[in-house]
Design a protein around this motif. Structure first.
Motif, PDB file in Angstrom:
ATOM      1  N   LYS A   1       0.829  -1.507   0.058  1.00 29.62           N
ATOM      2  CA  LYS A   1      -0.087  -0.178  -0.035  1.00 29.62           C
ATOM      3  C   LYS A   1       0.799   1.306  -0.056  1.00 29.62           C
ATOM      4  O   LYS A   1       0.399   2.291  -0.594  1.00 29.62           O
ATOM      5  CB  LYS A   1      -0.995  -0.121   1.302  1.00 29.62           C
ATOM      6  CG  LYS A   1      -2.071  -0.967   1.098  1.00 29.62           C
ATOM      7  CD  LYS A   1      -2.714  -0.757   2.308  1.00 29.62           C
ATOM      8  CE  LYS A   1      -4.135  -1.865   2.292  1.00 29.62           C
ATOM      9  NZ  LYS A   1      -5.165  -1.569   3.501  1.00 29.62           N
ATOM     10  N   ARG A   2       1.918   1.209   0.800  1.00 31.09           N
ATOM     11  CA  ARG A   2       2.676   2.467   0.820  1.00 31.09           C
ATOM     12  C   ARG A   2       3.511   2.796  -0.430  1.00 31.09           C
ATOM     13  O   ARG A   2       3.507   3.760  -0.889  1.00 31.09           O
ATOM     14  CB  ARG A   2       3.913   2.320   2.114  1.00 31.09           C
ATOM     15  CG  ARG A   2       4.632   3.618   2.029  1.00 31.09           C
ATOM     16  CD  ARG A   2       3.873   4.830   2.500  1.00 31.09           C
ATOM     17  NE  ARG A   2       4.822   5.943   2.359  1.00 31.09           N
ATOM     18  CZ  ARG A   2       4.459   7.230   2.006  1.00 31.09           C
ATOM     19  NH1 ARG A   2       3.413   7.465   1.332  1.00 31.09           N
ATOM     20  NH2 ARG A   2       5.247   8.313   1.855  1.00 31.09           N
ATOM     21  N   LEU A   3       3.990   1.725  -1.002  1.00 33.84           N
ATOM     22  CA  LEU A   3       4.631   1.771  -2.300  1.00 33.84           C
ATOM     23  C   LEU A   3       3.860   2.441  -3.432  1.00 33.84           C
ATOM     24  O   LEU A   3       4.268   3.183  -4.255  1.00 33.84           O
ATOM     25  CB  LEU A   3       5.232   0.347  -2.541  1.00 33.84           C
ATOM     26  CG  LEU A   3       6.521   0.080  -1.842  1.00 33.84           C
ATOM     27  CD1 LEU A   3       6.843  -1.359  -1.959  1.00 33.84           C
ATOM     28  CD2 LEU A   3       7.709   1.120  -2.231  1.00 33.84           C
ATOM     29  N   THR A   4       2.583   1.830  -3.256  1.00 34.15           N
ATOM     30  CA  THR A   4       1.587   2.301  -4.416  1.00 34.15           C
ATOM     31  C   THR A   4       1.260   3.656  -4.112  1.00 34.15           C
ATOM     32  O   THR A   4       1.131   4.456  -5.451  1.00 34.15           O
ATOM     33  CB  THR A   4       0.201   1.337  -4.224  1.00 34.15           C
ATOM     34  OG1 THR A   4       0.551   0.000  -4.508  1.00 34.15           O
ATOM     35  CG2 THR A   4      -0.745   1.788  -5.207  1.00 34.15           C
ATOM     36  N   VAL A   5       0.942   3.967  -2.954  1.00 32.13           N
ATOM     37  CA  VAL A   5       1.001   5.469  -2.726  1.00 32.13           C
ATOM     38  C   VAL A   5       2.050   6.622  -2.993  1.00 32.13           C
ATOM     39  O   VAL A   5       1.940   7.449  -3.859  1.00 32.13           O
ATOM     40  CB  VAL A   5       0.404   5.750  -1.246  1.00 32.13           C
ATOM     41  CG1 VAL A   5       0.180   7.275  -0.807  1.00 32.13           C
ATOM     42  CG2 VAL A   5      -0.868   5.089  -1.092  1.00 32.13           C
ATOM     43  N   ILE A   6       3.196   5.965  -2.759  1.00 29.95           N
ATOM     44  CA  ILE A   6       4.440   6.726  -3.062  1.00 29.95           C
ATOM     45  C   ILE A   6       4.370   7.017  -4.740  1.00 29.95           C
ATOM     46  O   ILE A   6       4.902   8.003  -5.124  1.00 29.95           O
ATOM     47  CB  ILE A   6       5.884   5.888  -2.528  1.00 29.95           C
ATOM     48  CG1 ILE A   6       5.848   6.365  -1.286  1.00 29.95           C
ATOM     49  CG2 ILE A   6       6.859   6.208  -3.430  1.00 29.95           C
ATOM     50  CD1 ILE A   6       6.791   5.398  -0.717  1.00 29.95           C
ATOM     51  N   SER A   7       4.030   6.068  -5.407  1.00 33.42           N
ATOM     52  CA  SER A   7       4.430   6.158  -6.792  1.00 33.42           C
ATOM     53  C   SER A   7       3.124   7.128  -7.276  1.00 33.42           C
ATOM     54  O   SER A   7       3.137   7.432  -8.645  1.00 33.42           O
ATOM     55  CB  SER A   7       3.965   4.705  -7.677  1.00 33.42           C
ATOM     56  OG  SER A   7       2.677   4.169  -7.409  1.00 33.42           O
ATOM     57  N   ARG A   8       2.149   7.490  -6.497  1.00 31.93           N
ATOM     58  CA  ARG A   8       1.275   8.572  -6.913  1.00 31.93           C
ATOM     59  C   ARG A   8       1.268   9.665  -6.238  1.00 31.93           C
ATOM     60  O   ARG A   8       0.452  10.581  -6.177  1.00 31.93           O
ATOM     61  CB  ARG A   8      -0.103   7.898  -7.060  1.00 31.93           C
ATOM     62  CG  ARG A   8      -0.510   6.829  -8.137  1.00 31.93           C
ATOM     63  CD  ARG A   8      -1.605   6.074  -7.950  1.00 31.93           C
ATOM     64  NE  ARG A   8      -1.616   4.948  -8.974  1.00 31.93           N
ATOM     65  CZ  ARG A   8      -1.060   3.790  -9.015  1.00 31.93           C
ATOM     66  NH1 ARG A   8      -0.103   3.483  -8.338  1.00 31.93           N
ATOM     67  NH2 ARG A   8      -1.288   2.954 -10.148  1.00 31.93           N
ATOM     68  N   THR A   9       2.255  10.029  -5.588  1.00 27.58           N
ATOM     69  CA  THR A   9       2.548  11.243  -4.723  1.00 27.58           C
ATOM     70  C   THR A   9       3.262  12.155  -5.574  1.00 27.58           C
ATOM     71  O   THR A   9       4.282  11.937  -5.968  1.00 27.58           O
ATOM     72  CB  THR A   9       3.122  10.914  -3.459  1.00 27.58           C
ATOM     73  OG1 THR A   9       2.531   9.860  -2.481  1.00 27.58           O
ATOM     74  CG2 THR A   9       3.483  11.994  -2.702  1.00 27.58           C
ATOM     75  N   PHE A  10       2.812  13.268  -5.762  1.00 28.11           N
ATOM     76  CA  PHE A  10       3.350  14.518  -6.313  1.00 28.11           C
ATOM     77  C   PHE A  10       3.269  14.247  -7.916  1.00 28.11           C
ATOM     78  O   PHE A  10       3.118  15.273  -8.797  1.00 28.11           O
ATOM     79  CB  PHE A  10       4.875  14.736  -6.211  1.00 28.11           C
ATOM     80  CG  PHE A  10       5.029  14.675  -4.804  1.00 28.11           C
ATOM     81  CD1 PHE A  10       4.427  15.649  -3.542  1.00 28.11           C
ATOM     82  CD2 PHE A  10       6.169  14.115  -4.116  1.00 28.11           C
ATOM     83  CE1 PHE A  10       4.688  15.875  -2.343  1.00 28.11           C
ATOM     84  CE2 PHE A  10       6.324  14.106  -2.855  1.00 28.11           C
ATOM     85  CZ  PHE A  10       5.791  14.868  -1.882  1.00 28.11           C
ATOM     86  N   ASP A  11       3.010  13.167  -8.603  1.00 28.16           N
ATOM     87  CA  ASP A  11       2.973  12.719  -9.852  1.00 28.16           C
ATOM     88  C   ASP A  11       2.793  11.209  -9.987  1.00 28.16           C
ATOM     89  O   ASP A  11       2.516  10.589  -9.004  1.00 28.16           O
ATOM     90  CB  ASP A  11       4.172  13.170 -10.352  1.00 28.16           C
ATOM     91  CG  ASP A  11       5.564  12.802  -9.432  1.00 28.16           C
ATOM     92  OD1 ASP A  11       5.645  11.620  -9.224  1.00 28.16           O
ATOM     93  OD2 ASP A  11       6.341  13.649  -9.490  1.00 28.16           O
ATOM     94  N   ASP A  12       2.865  10.803 -11.352  1.00 28.03           N
ATOM     95  CA  ASP A  12       2.540   9.357 -11.347  1.00 28.03           C
ATOM     96  C   ASP A  12       3.586   9.044 -12.778  1.00 28.03           C
ATOM     97  O   ASP A  12       4.154   9.906 -13.306  1.00 28.03           O
ATOM     98  CB  ASP A  12       1.146   8.807 -11.609  1.00 28.03           C
ATOM     99  CG  ASP A  12       0.472   9.622 -12.872  1.00 28.03           C
ATOM    100  OD1 ASP A  12       1.169  10.045 -13.760  1.00 28.03           O
ATOM    101  OD2 ASP A  12      -0.745   9.539 -12.755  1.00 28.03           O
ATOM    102  N   VAL A  13       3.855   7.783 -12.928  1.00 25.98           N
ATOM    103  CA  VAL A  13       4.387   7.469 -14.185  1.00 25.98           C
ATOM    104  C   VAL A  13       4.182   8.098 -15.409  1.00 25.98           C
ATOM    105  O   VAL A  13       4.881   8.592 -16.531  1.00 25.98           O
ATOM    106  CB  VAL A  13       4.588   5.761 -14.254  1.00 25.98           C
ATOM    107  CG1 VAL A  13       5.402   5.621 -15.519  1.00 25.98           C
ATOM    108  CG2 VAL A  13       5.289   5.416 -13.081  1.00 25.98           C
TER     109      VAL A  13
END
Length: 382
Positions: A348-360
């Motif tokens: 869950k944390r890694l998923t949120v990190i990848s969408r914090t401030f921006d995304d791929v």
């Protein structure tokens, strides 16, 4: 260039890792997660006593006057322990914004309180309907005849906004981007707190004629870009810590979980998958280091290179985080899907990190717009 941790950084990493292993274990984190605030102020005070909240803050404001490299060491350790307290929101986003844009009086008012653990900060830049755009906010600032400034508008996904004592807010004033300091208890400020999927607190904040102070000691566009680049580099260090913990947990499970009278880790296919994941982790670690070097570069004119390098590294980190988190859960099988088992919390944390401030997707588009990681040059065919 020495890319290894120096003696001070190694001692910081060792001390913090030992502390978190004993004082911030899974049971402690679970209790904090289900508490009313979702954070532990006792733990926050401990972090302050350890000097973690002011690592990169000058000594004149109560900090340790160290560098971002030490901050990255802390975030990596926090990632391994899945720390819930708003370190990124306060000590990275908020403190860096005040440090870069505040005047001397504002720095003296805010930064010592941050270092001592008495003040939480939150950086309010995202708005409903604008996704990740931060350069042209709908929130507006108006100056009265007596020189007072008020803000009107709405911000969402304000990391740490649920407990913040002060907000650093982006707003438009006379068509130009500005940064403003707003007390959370000021008239005209209302917030709706909520938890992210990873358990960290955030908030939607509305300003209706709320009194504000200008942070105008530097160009607002440059400050916002620098603050977000630094925060992205910080969150990448945290992601590396979380990915490392996920793989350690998965490798241990492969060694102990038995099927048909043997550990499942003896299956060659699982061994190959785990080996691939460890190779990806080292790739991600190198990208986090790359971003750290980018935000600490002191070369003249390095702002464009800094941003380009940070977003390129974040693309790799986000992709790796997704793969490692999903593979870790798959190799755990059904138990990996339960709330009681820690591996899902890392995912869950890694998923949120990848969408914090921006995304791929947004990062890839932006990297393409600025010409890619390596600037193209026409070949000389003469």
């Amino acid at each position: 260039m020495d890319l290894e941790l120096n003696d001070i950084q190694q001692e910081l990493a060792s001390t913090l890792t030992k502390y978190l292993r004993t004082e911030y274990d899974t049971a402690t984190r679970e209790a904090i997660l289900h508490s009313d605030e979702g954070i532990s102020r006792d733990q926050w005070n401990q972090f302050a006593e350890m000097g973690l909240l002011g690592l990169a803050v000058p000594e004149s404001y109560g900090g340790a006057e160290m560098t971002f490299a030490e901050v990255a060491v802390v975030l990596e350790a926090f990632g391994r322990a899945l720390v819930l307290e708003p370190f990124l929101a306060t000590a990275v986003l908020g403190a860096n914004a005040v440090l870069a844009a505040g005047n001397e009086e504002q720095k003296q008012e805010i930064l010592p309180a941050v270092c001592e653990g008495r003040t939480f900060l939150a950086f309010a830049a995202l708005e409903p309907g604008l996704r990740y755009a931060v350069d042209a906010p709908s929130t507006t600032a108006s100056a009265g005849a007596d020189g007072t400034v008020t803000l009107t508008g709405e911000k969402n996904s304000v990391l740490g906004g649920d407990v913040a004592d002060h907000f650093i807010v982006t707003a438009t004033e006379n068509g130009s981007l500005g940064l403003f300091l707003v007390a959370a208890d000021a008239d005209g400020v209302s917030r709706a707190a909520h938890r992210q999927a990873d358990g960290l607190g955030s908030a939607s904040v509305r300003f209706e004629g709320a009194a504000a102070q200008r942070l105008d000691s530097a160009d607002a566009h440059a400050v916002v870009a620098e603050v977000l680049d630094t925060a992205n580099a910080a969150i990448m260090a945290e992601a590396v810590g979380a990915m490392e913990a996920s793989l350690t947990m998965t490798a241990e499970y492969l060694k102990t979980r038995e099927q048909f009278g043997a550990p499942i880790g003896t299956n060659q296919a699982l061994q190959h998958r785990a080996a691939d994941l460890y190779a990806e982790l080292e790739y991600a670690r190198s990208m986090a280091l790359y971003s750290r070097l980018a935000v600490t570069s002191e070369e003249v004119g390095s702002e464009k290179d800094r941003h380009r390098d940070v977003i390129a590294a974040k693309i790799i980190i986000d992709q790796t985080a997704r793969n490692i988190s999903q593979e870790s859960i798959q190799m755990h099988g059904g138990i990996g899907m339960t709330m009681e088992y820690p591996i899902g919390h890392y995912a869950k944390r890694l998923t949120v990190i990848s969408r914090t401030f921006d995304d791929v997707d947004s990062l890839t588009a932006e990297l393409g717009e600025i010409g890619g990681l390596i600037e193209p040059h026409a070949a000389d065919l003469s």
